[in-house]
Design an enzyme around this catalytic site. Sequence first.
Site, mmCIF file in Angstrom:
data_model
loop_
_atom_site.group_PDB
_atom_site.id
_atom_site.type_symbol
_atom_site.label_atom_id
_atom_site.label_comp_id
_atom_site.label_asym_id
_atom_site.label_seq_id
_atom_site.Cartn_x
_atom_site.Cartn_y
_atom_site.Cartn_z
ATOM 1 N N SER A 1 30.953 -26.172 -44.307
ATOM 2 C CA SER A 1 31.778 -26.190 -45.528
ATOM 3 C C SER A 1 33.147 -26.828 -45.335
ATOM 4 C CB SER A 1 31.971 -24.771 -46.061
ATOM 5 O OG SER A 1 30.743 -24.255 -46.502
ATOM 6 N N LYS B 1 33.674 -29.883 -47.251
ATOM 7 C CA LYS B 1 33.989 -29.859 -48.688
ATOM 8 C C LYS B 1 35.402 -30.352 -48.972
ATOM 9 C CE LYS B 1 30.705 -26.119 -49.221
ATOM 10 N NZ LYS B 1 30.463 -24.662 -49.390
ATOM 11 N N TYR C 1 24.160 -33.064 -50.145
ATOM 12 C CA TYR C 1 25.035 -31.930 -49.789
ATOM 13 C C TYR C 1 24.689 -31.384 -48.403
ATOM 14 C CZ TYR C 1 26.809 -27.099 -50.025
ATOM 15 O OH TYR C 1 27.414 -25.907 -49.757
ATOM 16 N N TYR D 1 36.848 -18.485 -49.369
ATOM 17 C CA TYR D 1 35.992 -17.750 -50.306
ATOM 18 C C TYR D 1 36.744 -16.510 -50.812
ATOM 19 C CZ TYR D 1 32.793 -20.675 -47.635
ATOM 20 O OH TYR D 1 32.197 -21.719 -46.999
ATOM 21 N N VAL E 1 30.622 -22.120 -42.237
ATOM 22 C CA VAL E 1 29.788 -21.117 -41.573
ATOM 23 C C VAL E 1 29.359 -21.527 -40.171
ATOM 24 C CG1 VAL E 1 28.895 -20.035 -43.670
ATOM 25 C CG2 VAL E 1 27.674 -21.972 -42.655
#
Lengths: 316, 316, 316, 316
Positions: free
Chosen positions: D66, D69, D193, D241, D259
């Site tokens: 992530s 991103k 993705y 998050y 992660v």
Amino acid sequence: MNFDALRPLLDDICARMAAMPDRGTVASYIPELACIDPARFAMSICLPDGRQISVGDAKVEFSIQSVSKVFTLAIALGRYGDRFWSRVGREPSTHVFNSVQELEAREGIPPNPFVNSGAIATTDSLLVGATPKETLAEIVRFMRQAASDDAIFIDPQVAASEKETGDRNWALAYFLRSCGNLRHDCALTLGTYFHHCALAMTCEQLARAGRFLAGIHPDGNLIAPGHIRSINALMMTCGHYNGSGEFAYRVGVPAKSGVGGGILAVLPNRASIAVWSPGLDRYGNSLLGTQALEILSQDLGLSMFSITPGIGPSRI
Amino acid sequence: MNFDALRPLLDDICARMAAMPDRGTVASYIPELACIDPARFAMSICLPDGRQISVGDAKVEFSIQSVSKVFTLAIALGRYGDRFWSRVGREPSTHVFNSVQELEAREGIPPNPFVNSGAIATTDSLLVGATPKETLAEIVRFMRQAASDDAIFIDPQVAASEKETGDRNWALAYFLRSCGNLRHDCALTLGTYFHHCALAMTCEQLARAGRFLAGIHPDGNLIAPGHIRSINALMMTCGHYNGSGEFAYRVGVPAKSGVGGGILAVLPNRASIAVWSPGLDRYGNSLLGTQALEILSQDLGLSMFSITPGIGPSRI
Amino acid sequence: MNFDALRPLLDDICARMAAMPDRGTVASYIPELACIDPARFAMSICLPDGRQISVGDAKVEFSIQSVSKVFTLAIALGRYGDRFWSRVGREPSTHVFNSVQELEAREGIPPNPFVNSGAIATTDSLLVGATPKETLAEIVRFMRQAASDDAIFIDPQVAASEKETGDRNWALAYFLRSCGNLRHDCALTLGTYFHHCALAMTCEQLARAGRFLAGIHPDGNLIAPGHIRSINALMMTCGHYNGSGEFAYRVGVPAKSGVGGGILAVLPNRASIAVWSPGLDRYGNSLLGTQALEILSQDLGLSMFSITPGIGPSRI
Amino acid sequence: MNFDALRPLLDDICARMAAMPDRGTVASYIPELACIDPARFAMSICLPDGRQISVGDAKVEFSIQSVSKVFTLAIALGRYGDRFWSRVGREPSTHVFNSVQELEAREGIPPNPFVNSGAIATTDSLLVGATPKETLAEIVRFMRQAASDDAIFIDPQVAASEKETGDRNWALAYFLRSCGNLRHDCALTLGTYFHHCALAMTCEQLARAGRFLAGIHPDGNLIAPGHIRSINALMMTCGHYNGSGEFAYRVGVPAKSGVGGGILAVLPNRASIAVWSPGLDRYGNSLLGTQALEILSQDLGLSMFSITPGIGPSRI
């Protein structure tokens, strides 16, 4: 119910429904359903003596969609008994019929077998040890026997239509799978699910198909009486999604709706009833179908929650 | 229901319940209730012919708590008719019985009259044009007439106990008020609410009090038949909080539970039943009370969703 | 920040804000606040060298409301240190500032000290071992020292106004109490809470009161540097309720808003800024206050997330 | 930051982390990641003068997941500017990183670009007018330029591993699509993705890749300074998050976790930092990575929310 008295009542309901200006909204998210004429209306009632009375477009086929969930549940309960409930709950839902929210809050256990997530899990359970083709054949066979009519088919165009546009159902299937509550490929399970939802039936056929839940099927019990009781209970509390409380309040009998505009209602020992009007209310249930059942229920005192005048001791 | 056959069945249920090792958890959040003996058990059934049959501690008073909500709803419907529903919904809930969450999501309209928020709004509606004392007098009067028994009272200690510790109910009342859905001071409405919840009744009294919902009251209909139907429908879909679907599945009759361990069940035209066992399940419903009703329902085929063997045409 | 360059910039912002047609909506739920003139606007900046520059109605008092939560948190952290966090979380919220929903989902632990539930719990912690009067005296004393101004008072009419109409806050307090997260009577804690929210201050006073969080207070650190860091972090992630992400994106500095239309912004080591415009956006934050800070931040490059042109090695 | 003083500090942190008994839980839901040695640890810091200092396994590749991103958002903002925000929000989330619940509550608009739903929508936006291959090539090219290193590749095995098991991500993609917030086939978007999440980088590479967000990239600004500010703000409020508030509180700098156990932290104008430790906390963020950053931040006073001792006028 007196057969002869039913005819004028049904004719009257049919006429009143024809005059209704607000007919709800025809489901648009399945392209094949979007072009159905909202003026369609039909109602059909099966009685214990085997007679059936119908009005309106009762011989016109429509897509039964979620009404099929009653029949897949019947087959699944027959196969698994109480073990079935390890995968699906038995409580009403408060969100829209295709909500993922409620499924996430319940960690992948659908609230009940009649919302989409629960029905997808049910279909998945039927695929254990069988191909989609075999499973669909079993469902169609069950439906034909229930309706005493071999002329019941799946509409492949509707199935294909939903397969292409049913993104929310794909989301539900993948969510179930991410929680370990889907045993097969999403495509396999959803393919089967879309096909049984695409069963095309007339109101007459659907009313006959529901007789086994009223205990008035000519072949006797197609499934165990205990499972009939279970299904009827679930139809009462969960059969109209997050509008189930309202339906119980207004009509007062177990029933299951579908976005094709059909509703199957069950009066144990007394009748099975199918109604069809394509326009939906905000919950996704047939607007006029509910109104028609409400009038019928009120006129004949069909609600399970009604008292019959003159029962009590004071009146003896 | 055959009166003579009921006696051995009830005795058997009573004996089986006495032997149950898991009796649930007695509600602890109302101090006065926390000291009730969990071994208590009682059941009482009223029949259309006026006879009543009871077992266990059926002459011991307990706090009916939320079962009282059935009676305040009856009075409110009598007074307001359909206008009542502008303040309260008719759908099952998915959260705990005293949830504020669901009330906030619905912008201050309680999901139904049987969760705490809905019952507080109902009590508030009864206070329009009347003092708490007058309102409570009306509720007690209604209850006494329903039970045909003038020896029914509110337990002031239980009312006081809840008034001091019922913080969650105060939160609900203030939330309702912040949404404009409470007309009176929270203290006024809650004071009245806590008092009618503190009605002390025996199982015998409660079963008799429920007769009007079954249409078997000696005085005839205490309320309009249409309202009886409405209340029974709501008891079916909402009477056991977020365990209502499960209760409908297992027992299959309209019923309302209270955290005092009482349950009032209604079989339209056939019987009213009260059961009492103080220990609760995780939803706040009587654990053994439900089990006792489930056994009774199965043995006598009481579920509204059951079919009676041998009805259908094939068996004629 | 160059003091002399600030004056024309502030004058320009003031003029632009005066011309804004959409001024947001003045909070109506506290009657005393509803009558504030929406045309009011003020801004005041305190610099490390002790100088202060102001524009508009910077000497007009307004109700600081939730901006006071920064100061009660400062006192609570000073008294309890990390133990404070056993009662309140440190995460942003996604619901409205007075949501009970989020509190219920978190089982009575407010998401952070800047939403109403969290601030009520904070106030409650200050009441341990002190009367409301003593606690309020401590808060006022802290505020006066922070602002270097003894002419700061609580507006009793605003406090009384909220006490009578703050039903949602009563709901929050009772909910906290039902979860064991309120040690005192709701009336005691809320009485104190409503009073410190009713602190009346001018923009000049508020900017000065915020200096300690920027480390530019003339008396040195009023609280430990570690607590300053904690408070600033929370102002960044939680200072504008469920609009905090948006504020960080647009303005990029720690800040806390109040429904009186005030915002206190902190630039560690550089400045403390107060702005006031009574009209609110949909989150309950000052609409023009935010816009004024956004312009200031962009013009002066105040966002903590900005890069300064010409820092990198390639440009050496 | 003094380069020479950093070395012993980083060595000390590295030693302390090596001794930690609780290393969190290595992500198991992507099979290829599950076999990573939890004892791995690395940290690397890039300074404005171009120097870089590293400790531990800083030359060992890991899956950045992530953290990618941040880079896809940079590219998307460059391409669409503010129009990008019509599809994705800018607020923190309160549910788990792959929650559908929050997406449904927001009617298909992800809360921010750093939770999975938001990042999938971001990737989807990059596919407009480009094939997956071209899009991935653009991402890799951007990453290589950012890191000044052409030896950066996507790990096809990790990408394939996630493609097979990422059911929750498929649920998110289909949900987005059902809301009209996914332009391409789910397989196309998710394939892209999964591949950019499978970028394999060393801690040294990742720290260098993050320099542009700190404004210390040797090639100058890879993206507009306004977009740098935007990304840093979002990293602060949404980068970890539903643990973002906690990270801001403890560490106090914009950062994004993955992660795979990596975290990229940005100190505008001062440094970019990468840390890697595979074990995760309950939010899915690196447990020891966060602890290492917390120690570094505290020792060097890196938190944006800290005040520097001796700034204020009283101390002049």
